[in-house]
Design an enzyme around this catalytic site. Structure first.
Site, PDB file in Angstrom:
ATOM      1  N   GLY A   1       1.662   2.617  11.085  1.00 34.12           N
ATOM      2  CA  GLY A   1       2.873   3.683  10.741  1.00 34.12           C
ATOM      3  C   GLY A   1       3.533   4.300  11.961  1.00 34.12           C
TER       4      GLY A   1
ATOM      5  N   ASN B   1       0.935  -1.353  -0.012  1.00 35.86           N
ATOM      6  CA  ASN B   1      -0.262  -0.202   0.003  1.00 35.86           C
ATOM      7  C   ASN B   1       0.846   1.182  -0.028  1.00 35.86           C
ATOM      8  OD1 ASN B   1      -1.921   1.902   0.502  1.00 35.86           O
ATOM      9  ND2 ASN B   1      -2.307   1.351   2.586  1.00 35.86           N
ATOM     10  N   TRP B   2       1.037   1.957  -1.068  1.00 40.57           N
ATOM     11  CA  TRP B   2       2.192   2.924  -1.346  1.00 40.57           C
ATOM     12  C   TRP B   2       1.580   4.206  -0.820  1.00 40.57           C
ATOM     13  CZ3 TRP B   2       4.111   2.367  -7.246  1.00 40.57           C
ATOM     14  CH2 TRP B   2       5.130   1.163  -7.139  1.00 40.57           C
ATOM     15  N   LYS B   3       0.332   4.172  -0.454  1.00 39.48           N
ATOM     16  CA  LYS B   3      -0.063   5.397   0.092  1.00 39.48           C
ATOM     17  C   LYS B   3       0.215   6.751  -0.693  1.00 39.48           C
ATOM     18  CE  LYS B   3      -0.547   3.448   4.725  1.00 39.48           C
ATOM     19  NZ  LYS B   3      -0.564   3.626   6.169  1.00 39.48           N
TER      20      LYS B   3
ATOM     21  N   SER C   1       2.904  -1.618  10.871  1.00 40.95           N
ATOM     22  CA  SER C   1       4.530  -1.629  11.015  1.00 40.95           C
ATOM     23  C   SER C   1       5.139  -2.750  10.903  1.00 40.95           C
ATOM     24  CB  SER C   1       4.464  -1.120  12.675  1.00 40.95           C
ATOM     25  OG  SER C   1       3.801   0.325  12.647  1.00 40.95           O
TER      26      SER C   1
ATOM     27  N   GLU D   1      -7.129   4.985   7.255  1.00 41.28           N
ATOM     28  CA  GLU D   1      -7.016   6.286   6.876  1.00 41.28           C
ATOM     29  C   GLU D   1      -8.137   6.838   5.939  1.00 41.28           C
ATOM     30  OE1 GLU D   1      -3.026   5.747   5.239  1.00 41.28           O
ATOM     31  OE2 GLU D   1      -2.297   5.200   7.319  1.00 41.28           O
TER      32      GLU D   1
ATOM     33  N   GLY E   1       2.420  -0.685   4.496  1.00 41.65           N
ATOM     34  CA  GLY E   1       2.697   0.754   4.264  1.00 41.65           C
ATOM     35  C   GLY E   1       3.797   1.211   3.559  1.00 41.65           C
TER      36      GLY E   1
ATOM     37  N   HIS F   1      -9.662   1.170   4.454  1.00 45.09           N
ATOM     38  CA  HIS F   1      -8.426   1.414   5.320  1.00 45.09           C
ATOM     39  C   HIS F   1      -8.811   2.444   6.375  1.00 45.09           C
ATOM     40  CE1 HIS F   1      -4.608   2.808   6.232  1.00 45.09           C
ATOM     41  NE2 HIS F   1      -3.967   1.649   5.482  1.00 45.09           N
TER      42      HIS F   1
ATOM     43  N   GLU G   1      -5.864  -4.805  10.443  1.00 47.26           N
ATOM     44  CA  GLU G   1      -4.960  -3.739  10.520  1.00 47.26           C
ATOM     45  C   GLU G   1      -5.399  -2.701  11.950  1.00 47.26           C
ATOM     46  OE1 GLU G   1      -2.805  -2.564   6.859  1.00 47.26           O
ATOM     47  OE2 GLU G   1      -4.321  -1.220   7.172  1.00 47.26           O
TER      48      GLU G   1
HETATM   49  P1  PGA Z   1       2.193   0.557   7.795  1.00 43.52           P
HETATM   50  O1  PGA Z   1       0.888   0.917   7.397  1.00 43.52           O
HETATM   51  O2  PGA Z   1       3.004  -0.575   7.118  1.00 43.52           O
HETATM   52  O3  PGA Z   1       3.317   1.834   7.298  1.00 43.52           O
HETATM   53  O4  PGA Z   1       2.346   0.845   9.292  1.00 43.52           O
HETATM   54  C1  PGA Z   1       0.035  -0.062   7.114  1.00 43.52           C
HETATM   55  C2  PGA Z   1      -1.052   0.375   6.383  1.00 43.52           C
HETATM   56  O5  PGA Z   1      -1.548   1.394   6.606  1.00 43.52           O
HETATM   57  O6  PGA Z   1      -1.600  -0.430   5.502  1.00 43.52           O
END
Ligand code: PGA
Length: 255
Positions: free
Chosen positions: A174, A9-11, A216, A98, A237, A96, A168
């Site tokens: 994060g 997930n490159w966000k 993470s 976010e 992420g 997700h 998640e």
């Molecule tokens: P992260 O994000 O690996 O940066 O913790 C995971 C995600 O939000 O999909």
């Protein structure tokens, strides 16, 4: 042997066409000698066609980070599942945390339905914001699953529309590897999710739905989470947006 699944997930960590190209072609090269891992990349929408062109005819699939609950019509600025499908996208990430911040359970359910209707497969994220000693997070996860999947085809694994569930926990996203979910807690949650899926689908179909963990994950905790957490792989992420850290995860998972 069942393949391990890694979703990147490159966000908005990757924003340049050149960076997207390099990352995707580096991954393609890396995976050319590894046959135990499947990957799905989720670039931001403007980079989807670039990444799709690089990974064409490989085992790397491409997905979108979100999808509109509407297939067409007067809805400015959202990506339609139908348009994504027509552009060669296979997967849609829905729910997700976010995005949940501004999207209700009803919207998430409608996004899943729009994706299914257009023939996209779905990666559904669920996860609690915090944990208490009473175990309220279990009922929350159950609610998130049953609401989002209320009208999902009953046999997701066999049909043309596939389903992946990504657990998640929001508190673990994060951060750093030490703050990720502990393997024993993850195993307990994967068993719980599997049982909840068995209530929603028939047992044979539910068994085939991959359950991933996200929050993470990096090269230092991936192996332990994979072998002790009862999951089929990861939704990664930050560490998926950098070749070195992504390859460390792949090396830790490849067995
Ligand atoms: P992260 O994000 O690996 O940066 O913790 C995971 C995600 O939000 O999909």
């Amino acid at each position: 042997m069942k393949k391990i699944l890694i979703v990147g997930n490159w966000k908005l960590y990757v924003t340049e066409v050149e960076d997207a190209k390099n990352l995707a072609s580096g991954l393609k090269k890396k995976l050319s000698k590894i046959h135990t891992i499947d990957t799905i990349l989720l670039p931001s929408a403007p980079l989807i066609s670039t990444v799709s062109a690089v990974v064409k005819k490989t085992s790397i699939a491409v997905g979108a980070q979100t999808v509109s609950p509407f297939l067409d019509g007067a809805h400015t600025g959202y990506e339609s599942a139908a348009a994504l499908k027509s552009a060669g996208v296979k997967w849609a990430l829905v729910g997700h945390s976010e995005r949940r911040a501004g999207e209700s359970e009803e919207v998430i359910q409608a996004q899943v339905q729009a994706a299914v209707k257009a023939g996209l497969s779905v990666i559904l994220c669920v996860g609690e914001t915090e944990r208490d000693t009473q175990g309220a997070h279990f009922s929350l996860i159950e609610r998130q699953l049953s609401s989002a999947l209320a009208r999902f085809p009953t046999s997701p694994a066999g049909g043309r529309t596939k389903l992946i569930v990504a657990y998640e926990p929001v508190w673990a996203i994060g951060k750093n590897a030490a703050e990720a979910c502990k393997p024993a807690d993850l195993e307990e949650m994967s068993i719980f999710i599997r049982r909840a899926l068995t209530e929603l689908f028939d047992r044979a179909a539910a068994t085939k739905i991959p359950i991933l963990y996200g929050g993470s994950v990096d090269g230092s905790n991936a192996r332990e989470l994979l072998t002790q957490g009862g999951v089929s792989g990861f939704l990664v992420g930050r560490a998926s947006a950098d070749a070195k850290s992504l390859f460390e995860i792949i090396d830790a998972c490849k067995g």
